[in-house]
Design an enzyme around this catalytic site. Structure first.
Site, mmCIF file in Angstrom:
data_model
loop_
_atom_site.group_PDB
_atom_site.id
_atom_site.type_symbol
_atom_site.label_atom_id
_atom_site.label_comp_id
_atom_site.label_asym_id
_atom_site.label_seq_id
_atom_site.Cartn_x
_atom_site.Cartn_y
_atom_site.Cartn_z
ATOM 1 N N CYS A 187 0.813 -1.231 0.000
ATOM 2 C CA CYS A 187 0.000 0.000 0.000
ATOM 3 C C CYS A 187 0.842 1.275 0.000
ATOM 4 C CB CYS A 187 -0.946 -0.001 1.188
ATOM 5 S SG CYS A 187 -2.135 -1.341 1.094
ATOM 6 N N HIS A 247 -3.568 7.210 2.365
ATOM 7 C CA HIS A 247 -3.907 5.896 1.824
ATOM 8 C C HIS A 247 -5.297 5.485 2.320
ATOM 9 C CE1 HIS A 247 -3.812 1.799 0.653
ATOM 10 N NE2 HIS A 247 -3.712 1.344 1.878
ATOM 11 N N ASN A 277 -9.948 -0.155 -0.834
ATOM 12 C CA ASN A 277 -8.479 -0.073 -0.788
ATOM 13 C C ASN A 277 -7.908 -0.679 -2.072
ATOM 14 O OD1 ASN A 277 -5.752 -0.342 -0.307
ATOM 15 N ND2 ASN A 277 -5.968 -1.286 1.705
HETATM 16 N N1 COA Z 1 -18.545 -8.592 8.554
HETATM 17 C C1 COA Z 1 -19.102 -8.783 9.753
HETATM 18 N N2 COA Z 1 -18.384 -9.093 10.839
HETATM 19 C C2 COA Z 1 -17.056 -9.219 10.694
HETATM 20 C C3 COA Z 1 -16.414 -9.017 9.463
HETATM 21 C C4 COA Z 1 -17.215 -8.704 8.367
HETATM 22 N N3 COA Z 1 -16.714 -8.504 7.146
HETATM 23 N N4 COA Z 1 -15.086 -9.187 9.619
HETATM 24 C C5 COA Z 1 -14.905 -9.481 10.909
HETATM 25 N N5 COA Z 1 -16.079 -9.499 11.562
HETATM 26 C C6 COA Z 1 -16.342 -9.756 12.988
HETATM 27 C C7 COA Z 1 -15.208 -10.527 13.624
HETATM 28 O O1 COA Z 1 -15.353 -11.910 13.436
HETATM 29 C C8 COA Z 1 -15.346 -10.101 15.054
HETATM 30 O O2 COA Z 1 -16.378 -10.853 15.666
HETATM 31 P P1 COA Z 1 -16.179 -11.432 17.152
HETATM 32 O O3 COA Z 1 -16.011 -10.198 18.003
HETATM 33 O O4 COA Z 1 -17.450 -12.173 17.355
HETATM 34 O O5 COA Z 1 -14.954 -12.258 17.071
HETATM 35 C C9 COA Z 1 -15.826 -8.665 14.974
HETATM 36 O O6 COA Z 1 -16.403 -8.512 13.674
HETATM 37 C C10 COA Z 1 -14.691 -7.670 15.123
HETATM 38 O O7 COA Z 1 -13.625 -8.080 14.277
HETATM 39 P P2 COA Z 1 -12.282 -7.300 14.179
HETATM 40 O O8 COA Z 1 -11.358 -8.013 13.258
HETATM 41 O O9 COA Z 1 -11.827 -6.976 15.567
HETATM 42 O O10 COA Z 1 -12.816 -5.985 13.489
HETATM 43 P P3 COA Z 1 -12.084 -4.626 13.320
HETATM 44 O O11 COA Z 1 -12.832 -3.558 13.965
HETATM 45 O O12 COA Z 1 -10.609 -4.724 13.613
HETATM 46 O O13 COA Z 1 -12.248 -4.395 11.754
HETATM 47 C C11 COA Z 1 -10.885 -4.516 9.804
HETATM 48 C C12 COA Z 1 -11.657 -5.300 10.840
HETATM 49 C C13 COA Z 1 -10.212 -5.504 8.864
HETATM 50 C C14 COA Z 1 -11.851 -3.659 9.022
HETATM 51 C C15 COA Z 1 -9.848 -3.634 10.519
HETATM 52 O O14 COA Z 1 -9.121 -4.412 11.428
HETATM 53 C C16 COA Z 1 -8.907 -2.958 9.596
HETATM 54 O O15 COA Z 1 -9.286 -2.099 8.813
HETATM 55 N N6 COA Z 1 -7.604 -3.289 9.678
HETATM 56 C C17 COA Z 1 -6.575 -2.652 8.911
HETATM 57 C C18 COA Z 1 -6.791 -3.005 7.476
HETATM 58 C C19 COA Z 1 -5.804 -2.354 6.608
HETATM 59 O O16 COA Z 1 -5.552 -1.190 6.752
HETATM 60 N N7 COA Z 1 -5.287 -3.157 5.700
HETATM 61 C C20 COA Z 1 -4.472 -2.763 4.675
HETATM 62 C C21 COA Z 1 -3.216 -2.213 5.150
HETATM 63 S S1 COA Z 1 -2.774 -1.143 3.983
#
Ligand code: COA
Length: 331
Positions: free
Chosen positions: A116, A256, A286
């Site tokens: 990224c 980004h 993204n």
């Molecule tokens: N839809 C519904 N629920 C979802 C889900 C989805 N697509 N993905 C995960 N969940 C659930 C999980 O299973 C978890 O449930 P639980 O509490 O029962 O275990 C809950 O939602 C929270 O999951 P979590 O992974 O803690 O969510 P989050 O708030 O961290 O959001 C991302 C997930 C991926 C959106 C977030 O972590 C993120 O944006 N990370 C960085 C991504 C990024 O920048 N990537 C590229 C780098 S350049």
């Protein structure tokens, strides 16, 4: 002689026609529009679905648009740098293929892989070539066809990524416009949290790697989120401080587009009001190397000569950084 800096003098962009909305994803994995919107800010992404089309085909559209806008022939390009992690082939470089397709006979070209952060790393690299005085026209592209490496059964990743990107032309400037400062970082120990498990020399493709779905993006979202927020905010505030820029001096932040919450956190640390924070994550998701050039493309008409732009990124590697750029023309 006045110092040579590298100014952006033209922009092109491209996103595929096909939209993949949150509602479409509800039919593929256990997710919903409300969750995706509130956790990421994304409503839809663009997906390159045409058979036989790869990353180079998107870049060709953007570079040709950029050349048209500048009234320039492809043969005038000295160097083309392509930031991507989804080149058409493992080798040769996607940049070489783009040059062939646009007919840039006098350019040399190469790919740069920094996930990224690819576009910022490529912009800094291109700027350095311009600053030597030997290169007059350097094209910097950032493109990814993320749909080629996304597992549409994995709700942790498939909701985030899309396809597209953009291209900018760098030319020498002696009036103080262009890329003025950069802070770029890598920390390879972060690779365990965001990577593609198979397909490289460590684990070449086999039937087993395919059955184990190891040719897709693997991400530990929570950990990546934690590193992304702190590191992107740190470098962005550092670059402001060392250039004596207050939040009033910064015209726009181009960050980004990985997650709206990460961008909001960075903007808050920079003390920027929402109108100074450019966003298009809701429409494209993204696009990895593509997000920042797509912001340039979407918002070009907003920029005025002399605007102070801060670019900021975080991505797989880990890689991250910030660039301070003074805009060179009224669009
Ligand atoms: N839809 C519904 N629920 C979802 C889900 C989805 N697509 N993905 C995960 N969940 C659930 C999980 O299973 C978890 O449930 P639980 O509490 O029962 O275990 C809950 O939602 C929270 O999951 P979590 O992974 O803690 O969510 P989050 O708030 O961290 O959001 C991302 C997930 C991926 C959106 C977030 O972590 C993120 O944006 N990370 C960085 C991504 C990024 O920048 N990537 C590229 C780098 S350049």
């Amino acid at each position: 002689m006045s110092k040579i800096t590298a100014a952006i003098t033209a922009i092109g962009g491209y996103v595929p026609e096909t939209r993949l909305t949150n509602f479409d994803l509800e039919k593929l994995v256990d997710t919903n529009d409300e969750w995706i919107t509130s956790r990421t800010g994304i409503k839809e992404r663009r997906i390159l679905t045409e058979p036989g089309k790869g990353t180079s085909d998107m870049a060709v559209e953007a570079v040709n648009e950029m050349l048209r806008k500048r009234g320039m022939d492809a043969n005038e390009i000295d160097l083309l740098i392509m930031a991507t992690i989804t080149g058409d082939l493992v080798f040769p470089s996607c940049a070489n293929i783009v040059c062939d397709k646009i007919g840039a006979k006098n350019a040399w070209s190469f790919d740069l892989a920094a996930a990224c952060s690819g576009f910022l790393f490529a912009l800094e690299t291109g700027a350095r070539f311009i600053e030597t005085g030997r290169y007059k026209k350097v094209v910097v592209c950032g493109f990814d066809k993320m749909s080629a490496i996304i597992d549409y059964t994995d709700r942790n990743t498939c909701i985030i990524f899309g396809d597209g990107g953009g291209a900018v032309l760098l030319e020498p400037n002696t009036e103080g416009y262009g890329v003025l400062d950069s802070i770029l970082k890598t920390d390879g120990s972060g690779r365990e949290y965001l990577h593609q498990k198979a397909g490289g020399s460590l684990k070449p493709p086999t039937h087993e790697t395919i059955d184990a779905r190891e040719h897709y993006v693997y991400q530990e979202g929570k950990t990546v989120f934690k590193f992304a927020t702190t590191n992107m905010a740190d470098v962005s505030t550092q670059i402001m401080e060392r250039n004596n820029l207050t939040s009033d001096d910064v015209t726009y932040l181009l960050a980004h587009q990985a997650n709206k919450r990460i961008i909001d956190y960075t903007a808050e640390k920079m003390q920027l009001p929402p109108e100074k924070v450019l966003m298009n994550i809701q429409r494209y998701g993204n696009t990895t190397s593509g997000t920042i050039p797509l912001l340039f493309w979407d918002y070009e008409k907003l920029f005025r000569k002399g605007d102070n732009l801060i670019l900021a990124t975080f991505g797989g590697g880990f890689t991250w950084g910030s660039i301070y750029l003074k805009w060179a023309y009224n669009s």
